[in-house]
Design a protein around this motif. Sequence first.
Motif, PDB file in Angstrom:
ATOM      1  N   TYR A   1     -17.718  13.185 -15.744  1.00 50.64           N
ATOM      2  CA  TYR A   1     -18.522  13.741 -14.653  1.00 50.64           C
ATOM      3  C   TYR A   1     -19.932  14.152 -15.081  1.00 50.64           C
ATOM      4  O   TYR A   1     -20.666  14.735 -14.277  1.00 50.64           O
ATOM      5  CB  TYR A   1     -17.799  14.934 -14.021  1.00 50.64           C
ATOM      6  N   GLY A   2     -20.309  13.847 -16.308  1.00 48.42           N
ATOM      7  CA  GLY A   2     -21.669  14.118 -16.734  1.00 48.42           C
ATOM      8  C   GLY A   2     -21.861  15.551 -17.225  1.00 48.42           C
ATOM      9  O   GLY A   2     -20.908  16.305 -17.440  1.00 48.42           O
ATOM     10  N   ASP A   3     -23.106  15.927 -17.343  1.00 46.57           N
ATOM     11  CA  ASP A   3     -23.467  17.185 -18.003  1.00 46.57           C
ATOM     12  C   ASP A   3     -23.524  18.355 -17.020  1.00 46.57           C
ATOM     13  O   ASP A   3     -24.432  19.174 -17.065  1.00 46.57           O
ATOM     14  CB  ASP A   3     -24.820  17.014 -18.706  1.00 46.57           C
ATOM     15  N   ILE A   4     -22.551  18.442 -16.140  1.00 51.03           N
ATOM     16  CA  ILE A   4     -22.537  19.535 -15.175  1.00 51.03           C
ATOM     17  C   ILE A   4     -22.233  20.849 -15.895  1.00 51.03           C
ATOM     18  O   ILE A   4     -21.383  20.890 -16.789  1.00 51.03           O
ATOM     19  CB  ILE A   4     -21.506  19.271 -14.059  1.00 51.03           C
ATOM     20  N   PRO A   5     -22.913  21.953 -15.544  1.00 53.35           N
ATOM     21  CA  PRO A   5     -22.578  23.251 -16.142  1.00 53.35           C
ATOM     22  C   PRO A   5     -21.142  23.639 -15.814  1.00 53.35           C
ATOM     23  O   PRO A   5     -20.696  23.519 -14.661  1.00 53.35           O
ATOM     24  CB  PRO A   5     -23.580  24.214 -15.493  1.00 53.35           C
ATOM     25  N   ILE A   6     -20.409  24.095 -16.815  1.00 54.96           N
ATOM     26  CA  ILE A   6     -19.011  24.480 -16.658  1.00 54.96           C
ATOM     27  C   ILE A   6     -18.854  25.963 -16.990  1.00 54.96           C
ATOM     28  O   ILE A   6     -19.415  26.445 -17.976  1.00 54.96           O
ATOM     29  CB  ILE A   6     -18.100  23.651 -17.592  1.00 54.96           C
TER      30      ILE A   6
ATOM     31  N   SER B   1     -14.221  18.036 -22.974  1.00 56.29           N
ATOM     32  CA  SER B   1     -14.869  16.759 -23.302  1.00 56.29           C
ATOM     33  C   SER B   1     -14.554  15.691 -22.262  1.00 56.29           C
ATOM     34  O   SER B   1     -15.414  14.873 -21.912  1.00 56.29           O
ATOM     35  CB  SER B   1     -14.430  16.282 -24.695  1.00 56.29           C
ATOM     36  N   ARG B   2     -13.321  15.696 -21.747  1.00 52.22           N
ATOM     37  CA  ARG B   2     -12.964  14.725 -20.712  1.00 52.22           C
ATOM     38  C   ARG B   2     -13.805  14.933 -19.454  1.00 52.22           C
ATOM     39  O   ARG B   2     -14.262  13.970 -18.828  1.00 52.22           O
ATOM     40  CB  ARG B   2     -11.485  14.865 -20.355  1.00 52.22           C
TER      41      ARG B   2
ATOM     42  N   PHE C   1      -4.841  15.476  -9.894  1.00 47.85           N
ATOM     43  CA  PHE C   1      -4.912  16.932 -10.023  1.00 47.85           C
ATOM     44  C   PHE C   1      -6.361  17.404  -9.910  1.00 47.85           C
ATOM     45  O   PHE C   1      -6.742  18.078  -8.938  1.00 47.85           O
ATOM     46  CB  PHE C   1      -4.328  17.326 -11.391  1.00 47.85           C
ATOM     47  N   LEU C   2      -7.187  17.028 -10.856  1.00 49.09           N
ATOM     48  CA  LEU C   2      -8.588  17.443 -10.873  1.00 49.09           C
ATOM     49  C   LEU C   2      -9.463  16.524 -10.027  1.00 49.09           C
ATOM     50  O   LEU C   2     -10.291  16.984  -9.233  1.00 49.09           O
ATOM     51  CB  LEU C   2      -9.103  17.478 -12.314  1.00 49.09           C
ATOM     52  N   GLY C   3      -9.280  15.220 -10.203  1.00 46.84           N
ATOM     53  CA  GLY C   3     -10.116  14.249  -9.506  1.00 46.84           C
ATOM     54  C   GLY C   3     -10.013  14.340  -7.996  1.00 46.84           C
ATOM     55  O   GLY C   3     -10.990  14.050  -7.280  1.00 46.84           O
ATOM     56  N   TRP C   4      -8.853  14.722  -7.498  1.00 49.16           N
ATOM     57  CA  TRP C   4      -8.629  14.910  -6.063  1.00 49.16           C
ATOM     58  C   TRP C   4      -9.759  15.733  -5.442  1.00 49.16           C
ATOM     59  O   TRP C   4     -10.244  15.418  -4.353  1.00 49.16           O
ATOM     60  CB  TRP C   4      -7.284  15.596  -5.888  1.00 49.16           C
ATOM     61  N   PHE C   5     -10.226  16.753  -6.164  1.00 47.12           N
ATOM     62  CA  PHE C   5     -11.230  17.652  -5.600  1.00 47.12           C
ATOM     63  C   PHE C   5     -12.629  17.478  -6.182  1.00 47.12           C
ATOM     64  O   PHE C   5     -13.610  17.727  -5.482  1.00 47.12           O
ATOM     65  CB  PHE C   5     -10.763  19.104  -5.757  1.00 47.12           C
ATOM     66  N   ILE C   6     -12.741  17.026  -7.421  1.00 45.35           N
ATOM     67  CA  ILE C   6     -14.086  16.938  -7.993  1.00 45.35           C
ATOM     68  C   ILE C   6     -14.704  15.563  -7.773  1.00 45.35           C
ATOM     69  O   ILE C   6     -15.929  15.437  -7.670  1.00 45.35           O
ATOM     70  CB  ILE C   6     -14.089  17.307  -9.495  1.00 45.35           C
ATOM     71  N   ASP C   7     -13.895  14.506  -7.660  1.00 47.76           N
ATOM     72  CA  ASP C   7     -14.471  13.183  -7.410  1.00 47.76           C
ATOM     73  C   ASP C   7     -15.276  13.128  -6.112  1.00 47.76           C
ATOM     74  O   ASP C   7     -16.394  12.594  -6.092  1.00 47.76           O
ATOM     75  CB  ASP C   7     -13.378  12.113  -7.403  1.00 47.76           C
ATOM     76  N   PRO C   8     -14.763  13.642  -4.986  1.00 50.02           N
ATOM     77  CA  PRO C   8     -15.568  13.600  -3.767  1.00 50.02           C
ATOM     78  C   PRO C   8     -16.903  14.325  -3.908  1.00 50.02           C
ATOM     79  O   PRO C   8     -17.894  13.929  -3.288  1.00 50.02           O
ATOM     80  CB  PRO C   8     -14.670  14.286  -2.730  1.00 50.02           C
ATOM     81  N   ILE C   9     -16.949  15.364  -4.737  1.00 45.61           N
ATOM     82  CA  ILE C   9     -18.180  16.134  -4.911  1.00 45.61           C
ATOM     83  C   ILE C   9     -19.149  15.446  -5.856  1.00 45.61           C
ATOM     84  O   ILE C   9     -20.356  15.384  -5.591  1.00 45.61           O
ATOM     85  CB  ILE C   9     -17.850  17.554  -5.417  1.00 45.61           C
ATOM     86  N   LEU C  10     -18.650  14.898  -6.938  1.00 42.49           N
ATOM     87  CA  LEU C  10     -19.534  14.359  -7.980  1.00 42.49           C
ATOM     88  C   LEU C  10     -19.535  12.841  -8.063  1.00 42.49           C
ATOM     89  O   LEU C  10     -20.312  12.275  -8.839  1.00 42.49           O
ATOM     90  CB  LEU C  10     -19.151  14.952  -9.341  1.00 42.49           C
ATOM     91  N   LYS C  11     -18.685  12.170  -7.293  1.00 39.52           N
ATOM     92  CA  LYS C  11     -18.639  10.707  -7.359  1.00 39.52           C
ATOM     93  C   LYS C  11     -18.736  10.084  -5.970  1.00 39.52           C
ATOM     94  O   LYS C  11     -17.928   9.239  -5.572  1.00 39.52           O
ATOM     95  CB  LYS C  11     -17.378  10.243  -8.084  1.00 39.52           C
TER      96      LYS C  11
END
Length: 472
Positions: free
Chosen positions: A388-393, A382-383, A272-282
């Motif tokens: 994904y580290g201390d990225i501003p949310i 927290s997850r 769900f989330l990792g599909w889109f944020i992993d390519p950007i941050l990992k």
Amino acid sequence: MRLLVWLLLTLGALTQGQSVEEPLLFHSFPADFKWGAATSAYQIEGGWDADGKGPSIWDTYVHQSGNVFEDQTGDVACDSYHKYKDDVQLIKAMGMGNYRFSISWARILPEGIGEINQAGVDYYNNLIDELLANGIQPAVTLYHWDLPQALEDLGGWQNEDVALWFEEYARVCFQEFGDRVKFWITLNEPHVTATNGYEYGGNAPGIVDPGKACYVVGHNQLRAHARAYRVYYDEFGQQNGQVGITLNIHNAESKTESQADIEAAQRWTDFFLGWFIDPILKGGKYPQVMVDRIGARSAAQGFASSRLPEFTEEDSALIQESTDFLGINYYTSEIINDQDFDNSIVSYVADTGAGTSKNPNWYTTASVWLRVVPSGIRKMMSRIRDNYGDIPIYITENGMSDNLGNLDDLQRVYYYKHYINQILKAIVLDGVNVRGYFAWSLMDNFEWGSGYRDKQANKQFSDPTFILVHQI
């Protein structure tokens, strides 16, 4: 009568074993915390064919009978195209310093690319200037689901050229508005665009192509996001703004303490989330669990290659670290269990290997999927930090639907009070880098396939206890 409704609501929650009041943390948000409200163009603007605007996929979708409740449309919606000054005064009266809205791609570029519609540019210039004149900072989303129909006719998000089309559109917006807009969101909820629009067909453009189109659409959205991000810093860095992406996610609770269910909850989140944020941050790559599962299932199903596309080296390099912040749209929680789907089933859900359900003790809003679970937002913050580290949310959407229609709005007061307090706990107690909060929504609006159904329900019954009893 409203007091009676609230007492009945409280009693109903208590009899289901739900804790009505969670302990509150009395503390302060950071001084520079952004407070605002959010909307999207198609849901509020109206003026669907005014002053040279081209049709979007939602214009097409709602004008086809049977797609939306009672064939309702956003042709007029809240009429913000004509009443934007009233919108600004509503924001000002609430004391909010920020307003998140989206730009209609087809209002700026009627054909999606090519000739600019000056009347559309003028509308957004007027809105931005009105906001700033009233001390309100604009937060602009480039894409909130309303792709120009002219581009859909060329394949839309399934055409790899869409990344170049989006780059051209972003360039126009940065050029026209970037001197005053300093907070940009490229895409809103690409997961919903991919699944609801191209897997299940419940959103425009209404395509049903299980297990295949959604991955292509998600892939091209990531490529488009990255190109918009890069063109901003390559050509408009002197504007000194920020560019990010908004993703949606529910908190995933494992159904049992079994290892299989715990892993399923993490796997569901990765899909769900990792599909889109992993390519950007990992590192420009999809979550490994997606690569492995979709690849294995594709092979078992006789596909020549994985249904999950691969990034080229160029695309991977563009996508890595292509965000200044992470926008999160958050509403509710899910119960997740491990579920074995037969390899013959070609679908996104089958690929996840996860089943979803709701805790019956969670209070149900007017939207059956949206249960009130305030603690989930703190857990998810927290997850995200841990993974994904201390990225501003920024919480770019949070809120609830109702069909009680009470002006004192106690249900929504409860929802906001406890969800916002859980965000405060995440900041103060957990050290999560949450920078802002945008309530959804500034006003009642067109709610996609549901049209105006919830508010219409209020008109059917004069006694709100009838509605309450039937909700519970």
